[in-house]
Write a protein that holds these residues in place. Structure first.
Motif, PDB file in Angstrom:
ATOM      1  N   ASP A 195      -6.228   1.371   8.261  1.00  0.00           N
ATOM      2  CA  ASP A 195      -7.483   0.616   8.332  1.00  0.00           C
ATOM      3  C   ASP A 195      -7.816  -0.031   6.993  1.00  0.00           C
ATOM      4  O   ASP A 195      -8.270  -1.177   6.929  1.00  0.00           O
ATOM      5  CB  ASP A 195      -8.627   1.529   8.765  1.00  0.00           C
ATOM      6  CG  ASP A 195      -8.543   1.943  10.229  1.00  0.00           C
ATOM      7  OD1 ASP A 195      -7.712   1.382  10.966  1.00  0.00           O
ATOM      8  OD2 ASP A 195      -9.312   2.846  10.625  1.00  0.00           O
ATOM      9  N   ARG A 196      -7.578   0.709   5.913  1.00  0.00           N
ATOM     10  CA  ARG A 196      -7.871   0.156   4.584  1.00  0.00           C
ATOM     11  C   ARG A 196      -6.974  -1.028   4.260  1.00  0.00           C
ATOM     12  O   ARG A 196      -7.435  -2.084   3.790  1.00  0.00           O
ATOM     13  CB  ARG A 196      -7.704   1.237   3.521  1.00  0.00           C
ATOM     14  CG  ARG A 196      -7.902   0.703   2.113  1.00  0.00           C
ATOM     15  CD  ARG A 196      -7.460   1.685   1.049  1.00  0.00           C
ATOM     16  NE  ARG A 196      -7.304   1.019  -0.233  1.00  0.00           N
ATOM     17  CZ  ARG A 196      -6.694   1.528  -1.290  1.00  0.00           C
ATOM     18  NH1 ARG A 196      -6.167   2.747  -1.218  1.00  0.00           N
ATOM     19  NH2 ARG A 196      -6.589   0.843  -2.406  1.00  0.00           N
ATOM     20  N   CYS A 250      -2.499  10.181   0.897  1.00  0.00           N
ATOM     21  CA  CYS A 250      -2.388  10.305   2.351  1.00  0.00           C
ATOM     22  C   CYS A 250      -1.493  11.480   2.683  1.00  0.00           C
ATOM     23  O   CYS A 250      -0.312  11.502   2.307  1.00  0.00           O
ATOM     24  CB  CYS A 250      -1.812   9.021   2.953  1.00  0.00           C
ATOM     25  SG  CYS A 250      -1.568   9.086   4.739  1.00  0.00           S
ATOM     26  N   ASP A 272      -5.962  10.816   7.946  1.00  0.00           N
ATOM     27  CA  ASP A 272      -5.482  10.172   6.721  1.00  0.00           C
ATOM     28  C   ASP A 272      -4.637   8.943   7.051  1.00  0.00           C
ATOM     29  O   ASP A 272      -4.737   7.907   6.379  1.00  0.00           O
ATOM     30  CB  ASP A 272      -4.643  11.148   5.907  1.00  0.00           C
ATOM     31  CG  ASP A 272      -5.464  12.136   5.089  1.00  0.00           C
ATOM     32  OD1 ASP A 272      -6.679  12.269   5.379  1.00  0.00           O
ATOM     33  OD2 ASP A 272      -4.900  12.789   4.190  1.00  0.00           O
ATOM     34  N   TYR A 329       0.874  -1.173   0.000  1.00  0.00           N
ATOM     35  CA  TYR A 329       0.000   0.000   0.000  1.00  0.00           C
ATOM     36  C   TYR A 329       0.908   1.218   0.000  1.00  0.00           C
ATOM     37  O   TYR A 329       1.563   1.527   0.994  1.00  0.00           O
ATOM     38  CB  TYR A 329      -0.938  -0.017   1.205  1.00  0.00           C
ATOM     39  CG  TYR A 329      -2.071  -0.995   0.996  1.00  0.00           C
ATOM     40  CD1 TYR A 329      -3.329  -0.568   0.567  1.00  0.00           C
ATOM     41  CD2 TYR A 329      -1.867  -2.363   1.169  1.00  0.00           C
ATOM     42  CE1 TYR A 329      -4.356  -1.470   0.335  1.00  0.00           C
ATOM     43  CE2 TYR A 329      -2.885  -3.273   0.934  1.00  0.00           C
ATOM     44  CZ  TYR A 329      -4.119  -2.818   0.512  1.00  0.00           C
ATOM     45  OH  TYR A 329      -5.146  -3.723   0.267  1.00  0.00           O
ATOM     46  N   ALA A 352      -6.931   6.122   8.216  1.00  0.00           N
ATOM     47  CA  ALA A 352      -7.681   5.552   7.089  1.00  0.00           C
ATOM     48  C   ALA A 352      -6.794   4.648   6.242  1.00  0.00           C
ATOM     49  O   ALA A 352      -7.241   3.593   5.759  1.00  0.00           O
ATOM     50  CB  ALA A 352      -8.270   6.676   6.242  1.00  0.00           C
ATOM     51  N   LEU A 353      -5.550   5.036   6.047  1.00  0.00           N
ATOM     52  CA  LEU A 353      -4.609   4.226   5.279  1.00  0.00           C
ATOM     53  C   LEU A 353      -4.393   2.867   5.943  1.00  0.00           C
ATOM     54  O   LEU A 353      -4.490   1.816   5.288  1.00  0.00           O
ATOM     55  CB  LEU A 353      -3.278   4.968   5.155  1.00  0.00           C
ATOM     56  CG  LEU A 353      -2.093   4.178   4.603  1.00  0.00           C
ATOM     57  CD1 LEU A 353      -2.327   3.791   3.152  1.00  0.00           C
ATOM     58  CD2 LEU A 353      -0.795   4.987   4.761  1.00  0.00           C
ATOM     59  N   ALA A 394      -8.128  -3.965   6.299  1.00  0.00           N
ATOM     60  CA  ALA A 394      -9.448  -4.464   5.910  1.00  0.00           C
ATOM     61  C   ALA A 394      -9.382  -5.272   4.622  1.00  0.00           C
ATOM     62  O   ALA A 394     -10.094  -6.275   4.463  1.00  0.00           O
ATOM     63  CB  ALA A 394     -10.417  -3.294   5.753  1.00  0.00           C
ATOM     64  N   GLU A 395      -8.523  -4.846   3.712  1.00  0.00           N
ATOM     65  CA  GLU A 395      -8.459  -5.499   2.403  1.00  0.00           C
ATOM     66  C   GLU A 395      -7.580  -6.738   2.382  1.00  0.00           C
ATOM     67  O   GLU A 395      -7.699  -7.571   1.472  1.00  0.00           O
ATOM     68  CB  GLU A 395      -7.976  -4.506   1.348  1.00  0.00           C
ATOM     69  CG  GLU A 395      -8.978  -3.372   1.092  1.00  0.00           C
ATOM     70  CD  GLU A 395      -8.518  -2.373   0.051  1.00  0.00           C
ATOM     71  OE1 GLU A 395      -9.298  -1.453  -0.248  1.00  0.00           O
ATOM     72  OE2 GLU A 395      -7.382  -2.509  -0.471  1.00  0.00           O
ATOM     73  N   ALA A 428      -2.805   5.080  -2.289  1.00  0.00           N
ATOM     74  CA  ALA A 428      -3.742   5.840  -1.465  1.00  0.00           C
ATOM     75  C   ALA A 428      -3.193   7.243  -1.266  1.00  0.00           C
ATOM     76  O   ALA A 428      -2.006   7.405  -0.930  1.00  0.00           O
ATOM     77  CB  ALA A 428      -3.936   5.170  -0.111  1.00  0.00           C
TER      78      ALA A 428
END
Length: 282
Positions: free
Chosen positions: A71-72, A58, A65, A33, A68-69, A75-76, A56
């Motif tokens: 967490d994404r 950021c 930010d 990421y 969110a980075l 999550a993925e 992403a």
């Protein structure tokens, strides 16, 4: 393929050290990421791989930010294995007797606070992941004055101490935390900190490379890949017994005074010896 099946987050990934490191992680099997504020640079980075790099936008001065980075990514993919807190720039260039509070705070937010919260928001997703590791970008500027503007140097010294403290805090989770300290690496951090026009950047980077050849014992300019290789080592199982420390990758520029490694530059005692040999009073 040291990072096959692992999830890696890299900030400041659109160019320079971050870009080189993201590409090396991807080449060794990681799902990367790559984060930056330079969306065009991120798109160019992603286009060089076969989908192993997700991007992403950021801004690391915004904690929302960063969260969110992380967490994404988790999550993925189910979690995070490696974080490289690398995003940064030259910061405010004023000396301590001239710097304004806003410039100081911007520099600390970008270079130090961002690392703290990169760790903070990644850790919940790293607990229980075998071999979990965090690498932070410090600098040779952390060892003393003369390598960078004052605010930058202080922030990078803070990153070193934060690395040690975080390594202690996160030992209970078996998460290793280390730092890398680049020397003068030929990236755009210098030109952009001077607000240099884009058309002059290539010329300036060429000049930096030329100066680097004579500024340190290793007679060549440092390259982003030099730092990327060190980061991958610190993040790998080969460094499984390494935590709370830093790896200086600087071509030897911090070894000591120039006369300690350059035979054409006599030191004080050499000069005194030459005077004595010539029969002159010291």
């Amino acid at each position: 393929m040291r990072f096959e099946g692992k999830t890696v987050v890299v900030t400041g990934a659109a160019s320079g050290i971050g870009r080189a490191t993201a590409l090396k992680f991807a080449a060794e099997g990681a799902r990367v990421y790559a984060a930056d504020i330079d969306e065009q640079g991120l798109a160019a980075l992603a286009a060089t791989t076969n989908g192993s790099i997700a991007t992403a936008r950021c801004d690391v001065t915004r904690t929302e930010d960063i969260k969110a980075l992380m967490d994404r990514a988790a999550a993925e993919t189910g979690g995070i294995d490696v974080v490289f807190n690398n995003a940064g720039a030259g910061g405010d260039r004023a000396t301590i007797d001239e710097i304004e509070p806003a410039g100081w705070d911007r520099t600390m937010d970008l270079l130090l606070r961002s690392v703290a919260f990169g760790i903070r928001y990644a850790v919940p997703h790293m607990i229980g992941r075998p071999g979990a590791a965090i690498v932070n970008t410090s600098s040779v500027a952390a060892v003393g004055p003369g390598y960078s503007p004052t605010a930058y140097a202080v922030a990078k010294a803070g990153v070193l101490h934060l690395t040690k403290c975080a390594a202690a805090d996160l030992a209970k989770h078996q998460i290793r935390v280390n730092a890398v300290q680049p020397g003068f690496i030929n990236t755009n951090i210098f030109t952009r900190s001077l607000d240099m026009p884009a058309e002059l950047e290539a010329q300036a980077k060429g000049a930096i490379a030329m100066m680097s050849q004579s500024a340190q014992p290793v007679a060549r300019g440092g390259q982003p890949d030099d730092i990327a290789d060190a980061v991958l080592f610190l993040a790998s199982d080969a460094a499984g017994f390494v935590t709370g420390t830093s790896l200086i990758v600087d071509g030897g520029i911090t070894i000591g005074p120039r006369h300690s490694w350059d035979p054409t530059m006599p030191g004080m005692f050499d000069a005194l010896q030459q005077m004595a040999d010539a029969g002159q009073p010291a």
